[in-house]
Design a protein around this motif. Structure first.
Motif, mmCIF file in Angstrom:
data_model
loop_
_atom_site.group_PDB
_atom_site.id
_atom_site.type_symbol
_atom_site.label_atom_id
_atom_site.label_comp_id
_atom_site.label_asym_id
_atom_site.label_seq_id
_atom_site.Cartn_x
_atom_site.Cartn_y
_atom_site.Cartn_z
ATOM 1 N N LEU A 134 -14.600 -64.656 58.535
ATOM 2 C CA LEU A 134 -14.064 -65.141 59.796
ATOM 3 C C LEU A 134 -13.651 -63.991 60.707
ATOM 4 O O LEU A 134 -13.585 -64.155 61.930
ATOM 5 C CB LEU A 134 -12.862 -66.060 59.532
ATOM 6 N N MET A 135 -13.374 -62.828 60.118
ATOM 7 C CA MET A 135 -12.950 -61.665 60.898
ATOM 8 C C MET A 135 -14.137 -60.935 61.537
ATOM 9 O O MET A 135 -13.959 -60.136 62.449
ATOM 10 C CB MET A 135 -12.182 -60.686 60.007
ATOM 11 N N ILE A 136 -15.343 -61.198 61.038
ATOM 12 C CA ILE A 136 -16.534 -60.538 61.566
ATOM 13 C C ILE A 136 -17.007 -61.275 62.811
ATOM 14 O O ILE A 136 -16.943 -62.505 62.880
ATOM 15 C CB ILE A 136 -17.652 -60.510 60.506
ATOM 16 N N SER A 137 -17.508 -60.532 63.787
ATOM 17 C CA SER A 137 -18.034 -61.160 64.994
ATOM 18 C C SER A 137 -19.163 -62.126 64.631
ATOM 19 O O SER A 137 -20.064 -61.770 63.861
ATOM 20 C CB SER A 137 -18.563 -60.090 65.946
ATOM 21 N N PRO A 138 -19.139 -63.361 65.159
ATOM 22 C CA PRO A 138 -20.209 -64.320 64.846
ATOM 23 C C PRO A 138 -21.598 -63.810 65.212
ATOM 24 O O PRO A 138 -22.576 -64.135 64.537
ATOM 25 C CB PRO A 138 -19.834 -65.542 65.686
ATOM 26 N N VAL A 139 -21.683 -63.012 66.273
ATOM 27 C CA VAL A 139 -22.979 -62.439 66.651
ATOM 28 C C VAL A 139 -23.491 -61.512 65.548
ATOM 29 O O VAL A 139 -24.666 -61.553 65.164
ATOM 30 C CB VAL A 139 -22.854 -61.675 67.983
ATOM 31 N N VAL A 140 -22.590 -60.697 65.004
ATOM 32 C CA VAL A 140 -22.961 -59.795 63.912
ATOM 33 C C VAL A 140 -23.342 -60.592 62.670
ATOM 34 O O VAL A 140 -24.299 -60.255 61.964
ATOM 35 C CB VAL A 140 -21.798 -58.826 63.607
ATOM 36 N N VAL A 141 -22.609 -61.662 62.404
ATOM 37 C CA VAL A 141 -22.923 -62.523 61.260
ATOM 38 C C VAL A 141 -24.356 -63.046 61.373
ATOM 39 O O VAL A 141 -25.130 -63.028 60.405
ATOM 40 C CB VAL A 141 -21.931 -63.700 61.173
ATOM 41 N N GLY A 142 -24.721 -63.524 62.562
ATOM 42 C CA GLY A 142 -26.076 -64.035 62.762
ATOM 43 C C GLY A 142 -27.136 -62.974 62.558
ATOM 44 O O GLY A 142 -28.165 -63.225 61.923
ATOM 45 N N ILE A 143 -26.882 -61.764 63.049
ATOM 46 C CA ILE A 143 -27.851 -60.680 62.909
ATOM 47 C C ILE A 143 -28.013 -60.287 61.444
ATOM 48 O O ILE A 143 -29.134 -60.090 60.947
ATOM 49 C CB ILE A 143 -27.419 -59.461 63.761
ATOM 50 N N VAL A 144 -26.887 -60.176 60.735
ATOM 51 C CA VAL A 144 -26.931 -59.784 59.318
ATOM 52 C C VAL A 144 -27.662 -60.824 58.484
ATOM 53 O O VAL A 144 -28.531 -60.492 57.656
ATOM 54 C CB VAL A 144 -25.503 -59.545 58.791
ATOM 55 N N TRP A 145 -27.341 -62.089 58.680
ATOM 56 C CA TRP A 145 -27.995 -63.138 57.912
ATOM 57 C C TRP A 145 -29.468 -63.274 58.285
ATOM 58 O O TRP A 145 -30.303 -63.630 57.440
ATOM 59 C CB TRP A 145 -27.274 -64.462 58.106
ATOM 60 N N LYS A 146 -29.802 -63.009 59.525
ATOM 61 C CA LYS A 146 -31.221 -63.055 59.917
ATOM 62 C C LYS A 146 -32.013 -61.995 59.169
ATOM 63 O O LYS A 146 -33.139 -62.242 58.705
ATOM 64 C CB LYS A 146 -31.343 -62.844 61.431
ATOM 65 N N ALA A 147 -31.426 -60.801 59.021
ATOM 66 C CA ALA A 147 -32.091 -59.745 58.262
ATOM 67 C C ALA A 147 -32.164 -60.107 56.773
ATOM 68 O O ALA A 147 -33.171 -59.871 56.112
ATOM 69 C CB ALA A 147 -31.350 -58.423 58.453
ATOM 70 N N ALA A 148 -31.081 -60.698 56.254
ATOM 71 C CA ALA A 148 -31.054 -61.051 54.834
ATOM 72 C C ALA A 148 -32.025 -62.171 54.499
ATOM 73 O O ALA A 148 -32.533 -62.248 53.372
ATOM 74 C CB ALA A 148 -29.644 -61.457 54.430
ATOM 75 N N LEU A 149 -32.311 -63.044 55.475
ATOM 76 C CA LEU A 149 -33.182 -64.189 55.236
ATOM 77 C C LEU A 149 -34.612 -63.970 55.720
ATOM 78 O O LEU A 149 -35.419 -64.903 55.693
ATOM 79 C CB LEU A 149 -32.602 -65.430 55.932
ATOM 80 N N ASP A 150 -34.917 -62.745 56.141
ATOM 81 C CA ASP A 150 -36.271 -62.445 56.602
ATOM 82 C C ASP A 150 -37.287 -62.735 55.497
ATOM 83 O O ASP A 150 -37.090 -62.362 54.339
ATOM 84 C CB ASP A 150 -36.369 -60.975 57.023
ATOM 85 N N ARG A 151 -38.386 -63.400 55.866
ATOM 86 C CA ARG A 151 -39.351 -63.863 54.851
ATOM 87 C C ARG A 151 -40.081 -62.721 54.170
ATOM 88 O O ARG A 151 -40.542 -62.853 53.032
ATOM 89 C CB ARG A 151 -40.354 -64.809 55.510
ATOM 90 N N GLN A 152 -40.192 -61.591 54.847
ATOM 91 C CA GLN A 152 -40.942 -60.466 54.289
ATOM 92 C C GLN A 152 -40.043 -59.445 53.600
ATOM 93 O O GLN A 152 -40.359 -58.982 52.500
ATOM 94 C CB GLN A 152 -41.740 -59.788 55.419
ATOM 95 N N THR A 153 -38.949 -59.086 54.246
ATOM 96 C CA THR A 153 -38.118 -57.987 53.720
ATOM 97 C C THR A 153 -36.678 -58.397 53.419
ATOM 98 O O THR A 153 -35.889 -57.553 53.026
ATOM 99 C CB THR A 153 -38.104 -56.827 54.732
ATOM 100 N N GLY A 154 -36.334 -59.672 53.608
ATOM 101 C CA GLY A 154 -34.953 -60.106 53.425
ATOM 102 C C GLY A 154 -34.498 -60.059 51.979
ATOM 103 O O GLY A 154 -35.273 -60.351 51.051
ATOM 104 N N LEU A 155 -33.237 -59.667 51.779
ATOM 105 C CA LEU A 155 -32.683 -59.554 50.430
ATOM 106 C C LEU A 155 -32.676 -60.902 49.712
ATOM 107 O O LEU A 155 -32.985 -60.984 48.516
ATOM 108 C CB LEU A 155 -31.250 -59.001 50.512
ATOM 109 N N VAL A 156 -32.358 -61.978 50.429
ATOM 110 C CA VAL A 156 -32.297 -63.302 49.803
ATOM 111 C C VAL A 156 -33.672 -63.716 49.291
ATOM 112 O O VAL A 156 -33.820 -64.187 48.155
ATOM 113 C CB VAL A 156 -31.754 -64.350 50.796
ATOM 114 N N ASP A 157 -34.700 -63.522 50.107
ATOM 115 C CA ASP A 157 -36.049 -63.888 49.677
ATOM 116 C C ASP A 157 -36.550 -63.000 48.546
ATOM 117 O O ASP A 157 -37.315 -63.448 47.684
ATOM 118 C CB ASP A 157 -37.011 -63.823 50.865
ATOM 119 N N GLU A 158 -36.108 -61.746 48.547
ATOM 120 C CA GLU A 158 -36.491 -60.861 47.446
ATOM 121 C C GLU A 158 -35.924 -61.377 46.124
ATOM 122 O O GLU A 158 -36.606 -61.404 45.091
ATOM 123 C CB GLU A 158 -35.985 -59.440 47.715
#
Length: 289
Positions: free
Chosen positions: A109-133
């Motif tokens: 909740l302390m992190i900027s919501p914009v930053v949260v969206g950017i971080v999760w977008k990178a983590a959920l990327d279909r090719q290089t995202g950590l979650v998909d890996e």
């Protein structure tokens, strides 16, 4: 002297109320007034009466985003409430390190919501995202969280829950700590098990606090925008476009339509107020029972 003492508390509140009036109440009133005007360039305005409201209510895109908003809010409120209750019960049972865990759960909740969206977008990327890996390493393939319309809606709901869960859990934890422990002792003596105590004592006595969480999460669900905008951009094919993004598009994208944006914001306010008031009445009724 007595009259002066009565005025002292109001003097302390006055600066805060002045700021609130200038930056919240006045813009809200101005926005309501603006909803009765039209502007093609954002500089000149002409009165159009209630035609902006008629245009919005006859716009198929508005009803589409309204449906998406209701779906998102329903999922967000349900998931947030259930998971927050479970987390609060876990924290309440924790004997050591409760303060550190509570602080850790509040970090999203302390992190900027914009930053949260950017971080999760990178983590959920279909090719290089950590979650998909990780999911791929488990043999489950690469789901494409932000590619499928149905999966994208589930994803933005879960990210919203991840942001707010700690805050709602702490509210419920305060409610749990307010319950008289002697009630549990009496139930334990009578032979009630852990689940029976939760079902028959904890949850009924926690209803007023749960009602607060439901109201807060409902408001947050209807107002969700920033982390969704940076996470999915409202896609794919508008599947995660909510009403606040609809307002943003009309107010800040060409052609600028401040009147349309203001009218949509007024409609959103009325809906949020009505839903919140109904939740409040439901909470009062359950508390009375």
């Amino acid at each position: 002297m007595t009259r002066k003492r009565k005025l002292v508390p109001y003097l302390f509140v006055l600066p805060n109320m002045a700021v609130f009036a200038v930056f919240t109440i006045w813009p809200a009133l101005n926005g309501f007034n603006l909803s009765f005007y039209d502007s093609g360039d954002g500089l000149t305005f002409r009165s159009v009466g209630t035609s902006n409201y008629g245009t919005i209510l006859s716009d198929s895109d508005f009803w589409t985003v309204a449906r998406h908003t209701l779906l998102f809010t329903a999922g967000f409120v349900a998931a947030s409430t259930v998971l927050a209750i479970a987390l609060a019960l876990s924290l309440h049972a924790q004997r050591r390190g409760r303060g550190a865990l509570s602080a850790a759960y509040l970090l999203p909740l302390m992190i900027s919501p914009v930053v949260v969206g950017i971080v999760w977008k990178a983590a959920l990327d279909r090719q290089t995202g950590l979650v998909d890996e990780v999911v791929s390493a488990m043999g489950l393939g690469r789901p494409g969280w932000l590619v499928s319309p149905d999966l994208a809606m589930v994803t933005v709901v879960l990210v919203g829950v991840w942001i707010h869960l700690g805050f709602y859990a702490l509210i419920l934890l305060s409610g749990l700590q307010a319950i008289d422990t002697t009630i549990y002792e009496a139930a334990r003596i009578d032979g009630c098990g852990e689940w029976q105590r939760i079902r028959r004592i904890t949850l009924p006595l926690l209803r007023p606090t749960v009602a607060v969480v439901v109201i807060l999460s409902t408001i947050a669900g209807f107002q969700a925008f920033d982390y969704i905008y940076t996470l999915s951009g409202g896609g794919p094919v508008g599947a995660t476009t909510l009403i606040v993004q609809y307002i943003y598009k009309h107010g800040f994208s060409y052609p600028i339509q401040y009147g349309m944006a203001s009218a949509a914001a007024v409609i959103l306010f009325c809906v949020v107020f009505a839903v919140t008031f109904l939740n409040y009445l439901a909470g009062r009724r359950s508390e009375a029972i």
